[in-house]
Write a protein that holds these residues in place. Structure first.
Motif, PDB file in Angstrom:
ATOM      1  N   SER A  16      13.238   7.137  -3.980  1.00 50.82           N
ATOM      2  CA  SER A  16      13.254   8.217  -4.968  1.00 50.82           C
ATOM      3  C   SER A  16      11.879   8.867  -5.104  1.00 50.82           C
ATOM      4  CB  SER A  16      13.743   7.706  -6.318  1.00 50.82           C
ATOM      5  OG  SER A  16      12.847   6.768  -6.848  1.00 50.82           O
ATOM      6  N   LYS A  17      10.840   8.115  -4.842  1.00 53.08           N
ATOM      7  CA  LYS A  17       9.481   8.643  -5.012  1.00 53.08           C
ATOM      8  C   LYS A  17       8.942   9.343  -3.755  1.00 53.08           C
ATOM      9  CE  LYS A  17       4.928   7.295  -6.691  1.00 53.08           C
ATOM     10  NZ  LYS A  17       4.083   6.210  -7.187  1.00 53.08           N
ATOM     11  N   TYR A  18       9.196   8.786  -2.579  1.00 52.99           N
ATOM     12  CA  TYR A  18       8.551   9.266  -1.346  1.00 52.99           C
ATOM     13  C   TYR A  18       9.489   9.971  -0.368  1.00 52.99           C
ATOM     14  CZ  TYR A  18       4.852   6.141  -2.921  1.00 52.99           C
ATOM     15  OH  TYR A  18       3.883   5.516  -3.656  1.00 52.99           O
ATOM     16  N   GLU A  51      15.322   7.296   8.766  1.00 58.78           N
ATOM     17  CA  GLU A  51      15.729   7.383  10.174  1.00 58.78           C
ATOM     18  C   GLU A  51      16.873   6.422  10.487  1.00 58.78           C
ATOM     19  OE1 GLU A  51      12.009   6.582  12.064  1.00 58.78           O
ATOM     20  OE2 GLU A  51      11.251   8.617  11.756  1.00 58.78           O
ATOM     21  N   GLN A  52      16.913   5.292   9.796  1.00 58.30           N
ATOM     22  CA  GLN A  52      17.919   4.256  10.062  1.00 58.30           C
ATOM     23  C   GLN A  52      19.193   4.427   9.236  1.00 58.30           C
ATOM     24  OE1 GLN A  52      17.631   1.756  12.417  1.00 58.30           O
ATOM     25  NE2 GLN A  52      15.882   3.009  12.995  1.00 58.30           N
ATOM     26  N   LYS A  53      19.185   5.335   8.277  1.00 51.37           N
ATOM     27  CA  LYS A  53      20.286   5.465   7.333  1.00 51.37           C
ATOM     28  C   LYS A  53      21.651   5.674   7.982  1.00 51.37           C
ATOM     29  CE  LYS A  53      20.098   6.979   2.674  1.00 51.37           C
ATOM     30  NZ  LYS A  53      19.842   8.009   1.730  1.00 51.37           N
ATOM     31  N   ALA A  56      16.548  -3.189   3.853  1.00 47.89           N
ATOM     32  CA  ALA A  56      15.676  -3.992   2.984  1.00 47.89           C
ATOM     33  C   ALA A  56      15.516  -5.405   3.528  1.00 47.89           C
ATOM     34  CB  ALA A  56      16.231  -4.025   1.561  1.00 47.89           C
ATOM     35  N   GLU A  57      16.598  -5.987   4.016  1.00 46.68           N
ATOM     36  CA  GLU A  57      16.531  -7.336   4.595  1.00 46.68           C
ATOM     37  C   GLU A  57      15.687  -7.343   5.863  1.00 46.68           C
ATOM     38  OE1 GLU A  57      20.606  -8.473   5.118  1.00 46.68           O
ATOM     39  OE2 GLU A  57      20.908  -8.831   2.976  1.00 46.68           O
ATOM     40  N   ASP A  58      15.857  -6.312   6.694  1.00 50.30           N
ATOM     41  CA  ASP A  58      15.102  -6.228   7.954  1.00 50.30           C
ATOM     42  C   ASP A  58      13.596  -6.197   7.716  1.00 50.30           C
ATOM     43  OD1 ASP A  58      17.449  -6.196   9.376  1.00 50.30           O
ATOM     44  OD2 ASP A  58      17.355  -4.060   9.901  1.00 50.30           O
ATOM     45  N   ILE A  59      13.164  -5.453   6.716  1.00 54.98           N
ATOM     46  CA  ILE A  59      11.721  -5.317   6.480  1.00 54.98           C
ATOM     47  C   ILE A  59      11.210  -6.276   5.406  1.00 54.98           C
ATOM     48  CG2 ILE A  59      11.564  -2.946   7.308  1.00 54.98           C
ATOM     49  CD1 ILE A  59      11.771  -2.002   4.457  1.00 54.98           C
ATOM     50  N   LYS A  60      12.132  -7.129   4.911  1.00 61.22           N
ATOM     51  CA  LYS A  60      11.783  -8.167   3.924  1.00 61.22           C
ATOM     52  C   LYS A  60      11.150  -7.582   2.653  1.00 61.22           C
ATOM     53  CE  LYS A  60      11.292 -11.725   7.449  1.00 61.22           C
ATOM     54  NZ  LYS A  60      11.935 -11.023   8.504  1.00 61.22           N
ATOM     55  N   VAL A  61      11.839  -6.594   2.112  1.00 63.81           N
ATOM     56  CA  VAL A  61      11.427  -5.939   0.873  1.00 63.81           C
ATOM     57  C   VAL A  61      12.618  -5.969  -0.073  1.00 63.81           C
ATOM     58  CG1 VAL A  61      10.813  -3.681  -0.106  1.00 63.81           C
ATOM     59  CG2 VAL A  61       9.770  -4.428   2.007  1.00 63.81           C
ATOM     60  N   PRO A  62      12.394  -6.221  -1.354  1.00 67.46           N
ATOM     61  CA  PRO A  62      13.507  -6.202  -2.298  1.00 67.46           C
ATOM     62  C   PRO A  62      14.216  -4.842  -2.305  1.00 67.46           C
ATOM     63  CG  PRO A  62      11.559  -7.132  -3.325  1.00 67.46           C
ATOM     64  CD  PRO A  62      11.134  -6.589  -2.003  1.00 67.46           C
ATOM     65  N   LEU A  63      15.528  -4.875  -2.390  1.00 67.05           N
ATOM     66  CA  LEU A  63      16.316  -3.647  -2.370  1.00 67.05           C
ATOM     67  C   LEU A  63      15.915  -2.705  -3.502  1.00 67.05           C
ATOM     68  CD1 LEU A  63      18.635  -2.058  -1.100  1.00 67.05           C
ATOM     69  CD2 LEU A  63      20.216  -3.307  -2.577  1.00 67.05           C
ATOM     70  N   SER A 120       0.846  -1.200   0.000  1.00 60.58           N
ATOM     71  CA  SER A 120       0.000   0.000   0.000  1.00 60.58           C
ATOM     72  C   SER A 120       0.882   1.251   0.000  1.00 60.58           C
ATOM     73  CB  SER A 120      -0.893   0.013   1.235  1.00 60.58           C
ATOM     74  OG  SER A 120      -0.123   0.223   2.401  1.00 60.58           O
ATOM     75  N   GLU A 121       0.291   2.369  -0.403  1.00 62.07           N
ATOM     76  CA  GLU A 121       1.009   3.648  -0.401  1.00 62.07           C
ATOM     77  C   GLU A 121       1.477   3.994   1.008  1.00 62.07           C
ATOM     78  OE1 GLU A 121       1.725   5.922  -3.043  1.00 62.07           O
ATOM     79  OE2 GLU A 121       1.251   4.112  -4.184  1.00 62.07           O
ATOM     80  N   GLU A 122       0.614   3.748   1.985  1.00 61.97           N
ATOM     81  CA  GLU A 122       0.963   4.051   3.374  1.00 61.97           C
ATOM     82  C   GLU A 122       2.170   3.228   3.813  1.00 61.97           C
ATOM     83  OE1 GLU A 122      -0.915   4.012   7.885  1.00 61.97           O
ATOM     84  OE2 GLU A 122      -2.169   3.376   6.208  1.00 61.97           O
ATOM     85  N   PHE A 123       2.189   1.952   3.463  1.00 67.37           N
ATOM     86  CA  PHE A 123       3.319   1.092   3.816  1.00 67.37           C
ATOM     87  C   PHE A 123       4.607   1.626   3.176  1.00 67.37           C
ATOM     88  CE2 PHE A 123       6.193  -2.429   2.862  1.00 67.37           C
ATOM     89  CZ  PHE A 123       6.372  -2.965   4.130  1.00 67.37           C
ATOM     90  N   LYS A 124       4.518   2.026   1.921  1.00 71.80           N
ATOM     91  CA  LYS A 124       5.695   2.544   1.216  1.00 71.80           C
ATOM     92  C   LYS A 124       6.219   3.804   1.886  1.00 71.80           C
ATOM     93  CE  LYS A 124       4.146   0.775  -3.254  1.00 71.80           C
ATOM     94  NZ  LYS A 124       3.651   1.137  -4.597  1.00 71.80           N
ATOM     95  N   ARG A 125       5.308   4.709   2.203  1.00 72.08           N
ATOM     96  CA  ARG A 125       5.718   5.966   2.853  1.00 72.08           C
ATOM     97  C   ARG A 125       6.339   5.712   4.231  1.00 72.08           C
ATOM     98  NH1 ARG A 125       3.727  10.254  -0.037  1.00 72.08           N
ATOM     99  NH2 ARG A 125       1.960   9.806  -1.381  1.00 72.08           N
ATOM    100  N   GLU A 126       5.718   4.843   4.998  1.00 72.09           N
ATOM    101  CA  GLU A 126       6.254   4.528   6.328  1.00 72.09           C
ATOM    102  C   GLU A 126       7.610   3.822   6.220  1.00 72.09           C
ATOM    103  OE1 GLU A 126       5.125   5.440   9.390  1.00 72.09           O
ATOM    104  OE2 GLU A 126       3.715   6.648   8.226  1.00 72.09           O
ATOM    105  N   THR A 127       7.757   2.972   5.225  1.00 72.05           N
ATOM    106  CA  THR A 127       9.022   2.272   5.014  1.00 72.05           C
ATOM    107  C   THR A 127      10.129   3.261   4.662  1.00 72.05           C
ATOM    108  OG1 THR A 127       7.866   0.282   4.283  1.00 72.05           O
ATOM    109  CG2 THR A 127      10.169   0.479   3.651  1.00 72.05           C
ATOM    110  N   VAL A 128       9.818   4.217   3.807  1.00 72.95           N
ATOM    111  CA  VAL A 128      10.803   5.232   3.430  1.00 72.95           C
ATOM    112  C   VAL A 128      11.182   6.070   4.645  1.00 72.95           C
ATOM    113  CG1 VAL A 128      11.139   7.344   2.083  1.00 72.95           C
ATOM    114  CG2 VAL A 128      10.180   5.311   1.003  1.00 72.95           C
ATOM    115  N   LYS A 129      10.194   6.450   5.429  1.00 79.24           N
ATOM    116  CA  LYS A 129      10.465   7.235   6.641  1.00 79.24           C
ATOM    117  C   LYS A 129      11.373   6.448   7.587  1.00 79.24           C
ATOM    118  CE  LYS A 129       8.122   9.828  10.248  1.00 79.24           C
ATOM    119  NZ  LYS A 129       6.845  10.190  10.842  1.00 79.24           N
TER     120      LYS A 129
END
Length: 107
Positions: A48-50, A22-24, A33-40, A9-18
């Motif tokens: 780049s989008k959010y 914060e973790q950068k 990406a590994e922690d949240i189980k999302v492809p890099l 969902s858009e909300e998930f994407k935005r929260e993931t980017v946020k």
């Protein structure tokens, strides 16, 4: 056979980017990406989008000092411009008075 693609969902994407922003300072993008189980590649695309820069902390001391130096330089430039404007306005007032004095009809 078709491969099942995960939809986010858009909300998930935005929260993931946020979260990633914060973790950068602590983790690499690969680790995040590994922690949240999302492809890099998805994470990079979402970044780049959010990406919102106000979510990124200015933690690096070097960066903070650089920004402070830039701010001081801009303040000096602004003061110099203000002084130049004041001088120009004063010169203009003198010229206006001179024009007024010398444009009077002679008696």
């Amino acid at each position: 056979m078709r491969e099942h693609r995960q939809r986010y969902s858009e909300e998930f994407k935005r929260e993931t980017v946020k979260f990633a922003q914060e973790q950068k300072q602590k983790k690499t993008m690969t680790e995040i990406a590994e922690d949240i189980k999302v492809p890099l590649s998805c994470l990079h695309e979402w970044m780049s989008k959010y990406r919102e820069f106000e979510n990124e902390p200015v933690v690096v001391e070097e960066r903070l000092k650089k920004l402070e130096r830039e701010l001081k330089e801009k303040e000096r430039e602004l003061k110099a411009k203000d002084k130049k404007i004041a001088e120009t306005e004063e010169e203009l007032a003198i010229v206006k008075k001179a024009v007024h004095i010398f444009s009077r009809p002679k008696k």
